[in-house]
Scaffold this motif. Structure first.
Motif, mmCIF file in Angstrom:
data_model
loop_
_atom_site.group_PDB
_atom_site.id
_atom_site.type_symbol
_atom_site.label_atom_id
_atom_site.label_comp_id
_atom_site.label_asym_id
_atom_site.label_seq_id
_atom_site.Cartn_x
_atom_site.Cartn_y
_atom_site.Cartn_z
ATOM 1 N N SER A 160 1.120 -0.907 -0.223
ATOM 2 C CA SER A 160 -0.157 0.355 0.286
ATOM 3 C C SER A 160 1.034 1.517 -0.247
ATOM 4 C CB SER A 160 -1.133 0.080 1.001
ATOM 5 O OG SER A 160 -1.666 -0.593 1.204
ATOM 6 N N SER A 161 2.222 1.097 1.006
ATOM 7 C CA SER A 161 2.924 2.346 0.705
ATOM 8 C C SER A 161 3.283 2.620 -0.712
ATOM 9 C CB SER A 161 3.656 2.146 1.410
ATOM 10 O OG SER A 161 3.554 2.051 3.241
ATOM 11 N N VAL A 162 3.942 1.211 -1.511
ATOM 12 C CA VAL A 162 4.349 1.542 -2.613
ATOM 13 C C VAL A 162 3.324 2.521 -3.513
ATOM 14 C CG1 VAL A 162 5.467 0.429 -4.514
ATOM 15 C CG2 VAL A 162 6.158 0.087 -2.452
ATOM 16 N N PHE A 163 2.114 1.833 -3.524
ATOM 17 C CA PHE A 163 0.869 2.088 -4.189
ATOM 18 C C PHE A 163 0.986 4.190 -4.422
ATOM 19 C CE2 PHE A 163 -3.967 2.044 -5.606
ATOM 20 C CZ PHE A 163 -3.728 2.270 -6.840
ATOM 21 N N PHE A 164 0.742 3.917 -3.013
ATOM 22 C CA PHE A 164 0.902 5.940 -2.629
ATOM 23 C C PHE A 164 1.543 6.570 -3.413
ATOM 24 C CE2 PHE A 164 1.394 9.166 0.319
ATOM 25 C CZ PHE A 164 0.081 9.794 0.188
ATOM 26 N N LEU A 165 2.698 5.528 -2.689
ATOM 27 C CA LEU A 165 4.373 6.885 -3.044
ATOM 28 C C LEU A 165 3.536 6.709 -4.667
ATOM 29 C CD1 LEU A 165 6.015 8.178 -2.532
ATOM 30 C CD2 LEU A 165 7.997 6.710 -2.804
ATOM 31 N N GLU A 166 3.785 5.573 -5.382
ATOM 32 C CA GLU A 166 3.679 6.101 -7.252
ATOM 33 C C GLU A 166 2.523 6.952 -7.310
ATOM 34 O OE1 GLU A 166 3.005 5.483 -11.209
ATOM 35 O OE2 GLU A 166 1.106 4.967 -8.933
ATOM 36 N N GLN A 167 1.450 6.236 -7.087
ATOM 37 C CA GLN A 167 0.030 7.715 -7.475
ATOM 38 C C GLN A 167 0.665 9.420 -6.950
ATOM 39 O OE1 GLN A 167 -3.234 6.812 -8.915
ATOM 40 N NE2 GLN A 167 -1.096 4.815 -9.295
ATOM 41 N N ALA A 168 1.237 8.844 -5.652
ATOM 42 C CA ALA A 168 1.251 10.591 -5.141
ATOM 43 C C ALA A 168 2.731 11.588 -6.441
ATOM 44 C CB ALA A 168 1.912 10.843 -4.095
ATOM 45 N N ILE A 169 3.189 10.833 -6.300
ATOM 46 C CA ILE A 169 4.450 11.109 -7.538
ATOM 47 C C ILE A 169 3.759 11.306 -8.850
ATOM 48 C CG2 ILE A 169 6.310 10.225 -9.095
ATOM 49 C CD1 ILE A 169 7.360 8.403 -6.577
ATOM 50 N N GLU A 170 2.629 10.446 -9.488
ATOM 51 C CA GLU A 170 1.929 10.554 -10.886
ATOM 52 C C GLU A 170 1.176 11.660 -11.045
ATOM 53 O OE1 GLU A 170 -1.240 7.698 -12.346
ATOM 54 O OE2 GLU A 170 1.298 6.297 -11.731
ATOM 55 N N THR A 171 1.342 12.568 -10.008
ATOM 56 C CA THR A 171 0.602 13.881 -9.481
ATOM 57 C C THR A 171 0.756 14.541 -10.850
ATOM 58 O OG1 THR A 171 1.283 14.689 -7.606
ATOM 59 C CG2 THR A 171 -1.138 13.396 -8.255
ATOM 60 N N VAL A 172 2.252 14.773 -11.130
ATOM 61 C CA VAL A 172 2.935 15.524 -11.630
ATOM 62 C C VAL A 172 2.701 15.633 -13.460
ATOM 63 C CG1 VAL A 172 5.385 15.077 -10.653
ATOM 64 C CG2 VAL A 172 5.327 13.487 -12.361
ATOM 65 N N THR A 173 1.996 14.193 -13.823
ATOM 66 C CA THR A 173 1.894 14.402 -14.814
ATOM 67 C C THR A 173 0.719 15.869 -15.958
ATOM 68 O OG1 THR A 173 -0.591 12.986 -14.358
ATOM 69 C CG2 THR A 173 2.090 11.921 -15.337
#
Length: 224
Positions: A160-173
Protein backbone atom coordinates in the motif's frame (compact mmCIF):
# COMPACT_ATOMS: atom_id res chain seq x y z
CA UNK A 1 -22.54 -18.05 -3.01
CA UNK A 2 -20.21 -16.83 -0.26
CA UNK A 3 -19.20 -13.20 0.11
CA UNK A 4 -15.55 -14.08 -0.50
CA UNK A 5 -16.45 -15.72 -3.80
CA UNK A 6 -18.52 -12.70 -4.80
CA UNK A 7 -15.53 -10.47 -4.00
CA UNK A 8 -13.16 -12.58 -6.08
CA UNK A 9 -15.48 -13.02 -9.06
CA UNK A 10 -16.40 -9.34 -9.03
CA UNK A 11 -12.81 -8.10 -9.04
CA UNK A 12 -11.86 -10.51 -11.84
CA UNK A 13 -14.79 -9.31 -13.95
CA UNK A 14 -13.94 -5.68 -13.14
CA UNK A 15 -10.35 -6.21 -14.27
CA UNK A 16 -11.64 -7.93 -17.42
CA UNK A 17 -13.83 -4.94 -18.31
CA UNK A 18 -10.90 -2.58 -17.68
CA UNK A 19 -8.62 -4.54 -20.00
CA UNK A 20 -11.39 -5.08 -22.56
CA UNK A 21 -11.91 -1.32 -22.82
CA UNK A 22 -8.33 -0.72 -23.88
CA UNK A 23 -8.35 -3.75 -26.16
CA UNK A 24 -11.43 -2.31 -27.87
CA UNK A 25 -9.62 0.97 -28.53
CA UNK A 26 -6.77 -0.77 -30.31
CA UNK A 27 -3.23 0.52 -30.55
CA UNK A 28 -3.72 3.70 -32.55
CA UNK A 29 -6.13 5.67 -30.37
CA UNK A 30 -5.50 9.41 -29.86
CA UNK A 31 -3.37 10.82 -27.05
CA UNK A 32 -2.78 14.27 -25.61
CA UNK A 33 -0.12 14.69 -28.30
CA UNK A 34 -2.52 14.09 -31.21
CA UNK A 35 -3.55 16.98 -33.43
CA UNK A 36 -7.17 18.06 -33.69
CA UNK A 37 -7.41 16.66 -37.19
CA UNK A 38 -5.99 13.30 -36.07
CA UNK A 39 -8.56 13.15 -33.27
CA UNK A 40 -11.45 13.93 -35.64
CA UNK A 41 -10.21 11.33 -38.12
CA UNK A 42 -9.83 8.61 -35.48
CA UNK A 43 -13.29 9.14 -34.03
CA UNK A 44 -14.78 9.27 -37.53
CA UNK A 45 -13.26 5.89 -38.33
CA UNK A 46 -13.52 4.24 -34.90
CA UNK A 47 -16.79 5.39 -33.39
CA UNK A 48 -17.81 1.87 -32.42
CA UNK A 49 -14.53 1.33 -30.63
CA UNK A 50 -15.06 4.49 -28.59
CA UNK A 51 -18.60 3.44 -27.66
CA UNK A 52 -17.43 -0.02 -26.57
CA UNK A 53 -14.81 1.68 -24.41
CA UNK A 54 -17.52 3.83 -22.82
CA UNK A 55 -19.72 0.76 -22.32
CA UNK A 56 -16.97 -1.12 -20.49
CA UNK A 57 -16.44 1.94 -18.28
CA UNK A 58 -19.99 1.58 -16.96
CA UNK A 59 -19.43 -2.01 -15.82
CA UNK A 60 -15.93 -1.19 -14.57
CA UNK A 61 -17.49 1.45 -12.30
CA UNK A 62 -20.14 -1.02 -11.15
CA UNK A 63 -17.46 -3.50 -10.17
CA UNK A 64 -15.52 -0.84 -8.28
CA UNK A 65 -18.63 0.07 -6.29
CA UNK A 66 -19.12 -3.55 -5.21
CA UNK A 67 -15.44 -3.87 -4.32
CA UNK A 68 -15.60 -0.63 -2.31
CA UNK A 69 -18.65 -1.69 -0.36
CA UNK A 70 -17.32 -5.12 0.57
CA UNK A 71 -13.85 -3.97 1.63
CA UNK A 72 -14.97 -0.76 3.38
CA UNK A 73 -17.25 -2.86 5.62
CA UNK A 74 -14.13 -4.58 7.02
CA UNK A 75 -12.33 -1.37 7.94
CA UNK A 76 -12.60 0.91 10.97
CA UNK A 77 -15.22 3.59 10.33
CA UNK A 78 -12.94 6.49 9.37
CA UNK A 79 -10.70 4.32 7.18
CA UNK A 80 -13.75 2.77 5.58
CA UNK A 81 -15.19 6.17 4.68
CA UNK A 82 -11.87 7.33 3.20
CA UNK A 83 -11.43 4.10 1.25
CA UNK A 84 -15.00 4.17 -0.07
CA UNK A 85 -14.68 7.84 -1.08
CA UNK A 86 -11.46 7.09 -2.94
CA UNK A 87 -12.92 4.19 -4.88
CA UNK A 88 -16.09 6.17 -5.61
CA UNK A 89 -14.00 9.07 -6.95
CA UNK A 90 -12.14 6.63 -9.20
CA UNK A 91 -15.41 5.14 -10.46
CA UNK A 92 -16.96 8.54 -11.19
CA UNK A 93 -13.86 9.70 -13.05
CA UNK A 94 -13.97 6.58 -15.21
CA UNK A 95 -17.60 7.32 -16.03
CA UNK A 96 -16.90 10.95 -16.94
CA UNK A 97 -14.01 9.95 -19.19
CA UNK A 98 -16.15 7.26 -20.82
CA UNK A 99 -19.01 9.58 -21.69
CA UNK A 100 -16.62 12.13 -23.22
CA UNK A 101 -15.24 9.40 -25.48
CA UNK A 102 -18.77 8.33 -26.43
CA UNK A 103 -19.78 11.95 -27.01
CA UNK A 104 -16.84 12.59 -29.32
CA UNK A 105 -17.84 9.50 -31.30
CA UNK A 106 -21.29 10.98 -32.00
CA UNK A 107 -21.20 12.83 -35.38
CA UNK A 108 -17.40 13.40 -35.18
CA UNK A 109 -17.29 14.49 -38.82
CA UNK A 110 -18.96 17.75 -37.77
CA UNK A 111 -16.35 18.52 -35.12
CA UNK A 112 -14.01 21.47 -35.52
CA UNK A 113 -10.46 20.09 -35.05
CA UNK A 114 -9.54 22.75 -32.48
CA UNK A 115 -12.68 22.01 -30.46
CA UNK A 116 -12.08 18.27 -30.73
CA UNK A 117 -8.56 18.67 -29.39
CA UNK A 118 -9.76 20.77 -26.44
CA UNK A 119 -12.53 18.34 -25.56
CA UNK A 120 -10.22 15.37 -25.87
CA UNK A 121 -7.69 17.14 -23.66
CA UNK A 122 -10.27 17.11 -20.86
CA UNK A 123 -10.45 13.31 -21.04
CA UNK A 124 -6.66 12.98 -20.91
CA UNK A 125 -6.45 14.77 -17.56
CA UNK A 126 -8.35 11.99 -15.84
CA UNK A 127 -4.91 10.43 -15.38
CA UNK A 128 -3.24 12.91 -13.01
CA UNK A 129 -6.46 13.91 -11.25
CA UNK A 130 -7.62 10.39 -10.50
CA UNK A 131 -4.51 10.07 -8.35
CA UNK A 132 -6.33 12.02 -5.66
CA UNK A 133 -8.73 9.10 -5.38
CA UNK A 134 -6.14 6.35 -5.60
CA UNK A 135 -3.91 7.89 -2.92
CA UNK A 136 -6.95 8.03 -0.62
CA UNK A 137 -7.60 4.34 -1.26
CA UNK A 138 -3.99 3.41 -0.55
CA UNK A 139 -3.67 5.62 2.54
CA UNK A 140 -6.83 4.20 4.12
CA UNK A 141 -5.38 0.68 3.90
CA UNK A 142 -1.74 1.54 4.71
CA UNK A 143 -2.75 3.30 7.93
CA UNK A 144 -4.10 0.00 9.24
CA UNK A 145 -0.58 -1.42 9.28
CA UNK A 146 0.80 1.22 11.65
CA UNK A 147 0.95 1.26 15.42
CA UNK A 148 1.49 -1.48 17.98
CA UNK A 149 -1.60 -3.49 16.93
CA UNK A 150 -1.69 -3.46 13.12
CA UNK A 151 -4.82 -4.75 11.43
CA UNK A 152 -3.18 -5.67 8.13
CA UNK A 153 -0.03 -7.77 7.55
CA UNK A 154 3.27 -6.08 6.94
CA UNK A 155 3.37 -7.14 3.26
CA UNK A 156 0.12 -5.27 2.60
CA UNK A 157 1.45 -2.22 4.47
CA UNK A 158 4.49 -2.10 2.19
CA UNK A 159 2.44 -2.77 -0.93
CA UNK A 160 0.00 0.00 0.00
CA UNK A 161 2.89 2.38 0.74
CA UNK A 162 4.47 1.69 -2.66
CA UNK A 163 1.13 2.22 -4.38
CA UNK A 164 0.52 5.47 -2.47
CA UNK A 165 4.00 6.81 -3.26
CA UNK A 166 3.78 5.93 -6.96
CA UNK A 167 0.35 7.48 -7.28
CA UNK A 168 1.43 10.63 -5.44
CA UNK A 169 4.44 11.03 -7.74
CA UNK A 170 2.16 10.39 -10.70
CA UNK A 171 0.34 13.67 -10.05
CA UNK A 172 3.25 15.41 -11.83
CA UNK A 173 1.66 14.28 -15.09
CA UNK A 174 -0.68 17.26 -14.74
CA UNK A 175 2.35 19.35 -15.79
CA UNK A 176 3.44 16.99 -18.59
CA UNK A 177 2.69 17.32 -22.26
CA UNK A 178 4.61 14.56 -24.07
CA UNK A 179 6.15 11.18 -23.52
CA UNK A 180 6.18 9.19 -20.29
CA UNK A 181 4.63 11.89 -18.08
CA UNK A 182 1.99 13.09 -20.55
CA UNK A 183 -1.51 13.28 -19.00
CA UNK A 184 -3.29 9.99 -19.63
CA UNK A 185 -0.03 8.55 -20.96
CA UNK A 186 2.34 5.73 -20.10
CA UNK A 187 2.90 6.64 -16.47
CA UNK A 188 -0.83 6.99 -15.76
CA UNK A 189 -2.17 4.08 -17.77
CA UNK A 190 0.54 1.43 -17.77
CA UNK A 191 2.83 1.97 -14.77
CA UNK A 192 0.08 3.15 -12.45
CA UNK A 193 -2.33 0.57 -13.83
CA UNK A 194 0.08 -2.32 -13.25
CA UNK A 195 0.90 -1.33 -9.68
CA UNK A 196 -2.78 -0.69 -9.05
CA UNK A 197 -3.72 -4.16 -10.27
CA UNK A 198 -1.15 -5.73 -7.93
CA UNK A 199 -2.36 -3.62 -4.99
CA UNK A 200 -6.03 -4.45 -5.56
CA UNK A 201 -5.07 -8.11 -5.75
CA UNK A 202 -3.33 -7.78 -2.39
CA UNK A 203 -6.36 -6.10 -0.80
CA UNK A 204 -8.66 -8.82 -2.15
CA UNK A 205 -6.30 -11.52 -0.86
CA UNK A 206 -6.41 -9.96 2.61
CA UNK A 207 -10.17 -9.36 2.55
CA UNK A 208 -11.39 -12.72 1.24
CA UNK A 209 -11.14 -14.74 4.48
CA UNK A 210 -12.67 -11.83 6.41
CA UNK A 211 -15.75 -10.91 4.37
CA UNK A 212 -17.46 -14.21 5.11
CA UNK A 213 -16.89 -13.85 8.86
CA UNK A 214 -18.08 -10.23 8.75
CA UNK A 215 -21.22 -11.23 6.84
CA UNK A 216 -21.98 -14.05 9.27
CA UNK A 217 -21.52 -11.70 12.21
CA UNK A 218 -23.82 -9.15 10.60
CA UNK A 219 -26.53 -11.73 9.96
CA UNK A 220 -26.25 -13.08 13.50
CA UNK A 221 -26.54 -9.62 15.05
CA UNK A 222 -29.57 -8.83 12.91
CA UNK A 223 -31.50 -12.08 13.06
CA UNK A 224 -29.94 -14.03 15.89
Amino acid sequence: MTQSRILLINILLTAAFYVAGFVALGSGFPTIESSGQEIVQWFSENGTRARIYAWTSAFFSLGLAIFAGQVAALLPRANGYIFFAGVLGYALTAQVQGWFWAGLAFHPQNLDPAAARSIFGITAYWGPLINGSTTAMAAAIAALGLGSRPIIPRWLLWLSSVFFLEQAIETVTVFGSTGFIAPGGTMNVYLGGLIGFVWVGGVVRWAMPRVDAAWQSEMTSRFG
